[in-house]
Design a protein around this motif. Structure first.
Motif, short mmCIF file in Angstrom:
data_model
loop_
_atom_site.label_atom_id
_atom_site.label_comp_id
_atom_site.label_asym_id
_atom_site.label_seq_id
_atom_site.Cartn_x
_atom_site.Cartn_y
_atom_site.Cartn_z
N ASP A 33 3.69 -3.09 -3.63
CA ASP A 33 3.12 -2.46 -2.32
C ASP A 33 1.81 -2.86 -1.77
OD1 ASP A 33 4.90 -0.48 -2.40
OD2 ASP A 33 3.85 0.83 -3.85
N ARG A 34 1.11 -3.69 -2.62
CA ARG A 34 -0.23 -4.38 -1.96
C ARG A 34 0.12 -5.92 -1.77
NH1 ARG A 34 -4.69 -1.73 -0.76
NH2 ARG A 34 -6.32 -3.33 -1.70
N LYS A 75 3.40 -3.15 3.58
CA LYS A 75 3.44 -1.58 3.51
C LYS A 75 2.08 -0.98 3.91
CE LYS A 75 7.64 -1.26 1.22
NZ LYS A 75 8.36 -0.47 0.26
N GLU A 76 1.63 -0.99 5.15
CA GLU A 76 0.31 -0.60 5.57
C GLU A 76 0.84 -0.03 7.16
OE1 GLU A 76 -4.26 -1.21 6.04
OE2 GLU A 76 -3.03 -2.74 5.37
#
Length: 155
Positions: A33-34, A75-76
């Motif tokens: 995710d990061r 993912k942001e």
């Protein structure tokens, strides 16, 4: 919790008339995710951009040369796309030089269409006044684990 850039270059596969979609999707499945998935292709892969957007990925696209596009997926949710540079392995003044070179060489940054997020090991004290002088806004986030994220965009 810092992330990493997972890079995949499919230009040779494309030049050989191969189909890299399966390899791309296998690589995407390893991205946290990061993390940022960075794809090097010979063209802007709009169909892939649409597929990954449905999976929650934002993207930024940079055309380095007419047959070299770098597309980053992450993912942001942001109002403009951000290109990511991981400067953590560079010794000073490398992070500053690399950051300013990127901003100077990409018209979309100067026009406010593309932001830049850099990952450094410390707050870039000498870079920040330079960004002010060049009319860029920035936001510094020290994650406390050896990663400082700086989001940069045209003021």
């Amino acid at each position: 919790m810092s992330g990493k850039i997972v890079s995949l270059d499919v230009r040779e596969i494309l030049r050989a008339k191969g189909e890299p979609f399966q390899l791309i999707m296998e690589t995407v499945s390893t991205v946290g995710d990061r993390d940022v998935f960075e794809l090097h292709a010979t063209f802007r892969p709009d169909p892939l951009i649409r597929v990954l957007a449905k999976q929650g990925f934002a993207n930024s696209v940079v055309e380095e040369e007419p047959d070299h596009f770098i597309v980053q997926f992450y993912k942001e949710d942001t109002d403009i796309p951000y290109f990511h540079l991981d400067n953590r392995e560079l010794d000073p003044p490398g992070p500053m030089v690399r950051t300013l070179d990127f901003l100077d060489s990409h018209k979309a940054c100067a026009e406010g269409e593309l932001g830049l997020e850099i990952w450094n090991v410390r707050v870039p004290a000498f870079l920040l006044p330079e960004l002010d002088e060049r009319n860029y806004n920035f936001q510094v986030d020290d994650e406390g684990d050896g990663t400082v994220r700086v989001k940069i965009r045209r003021a």
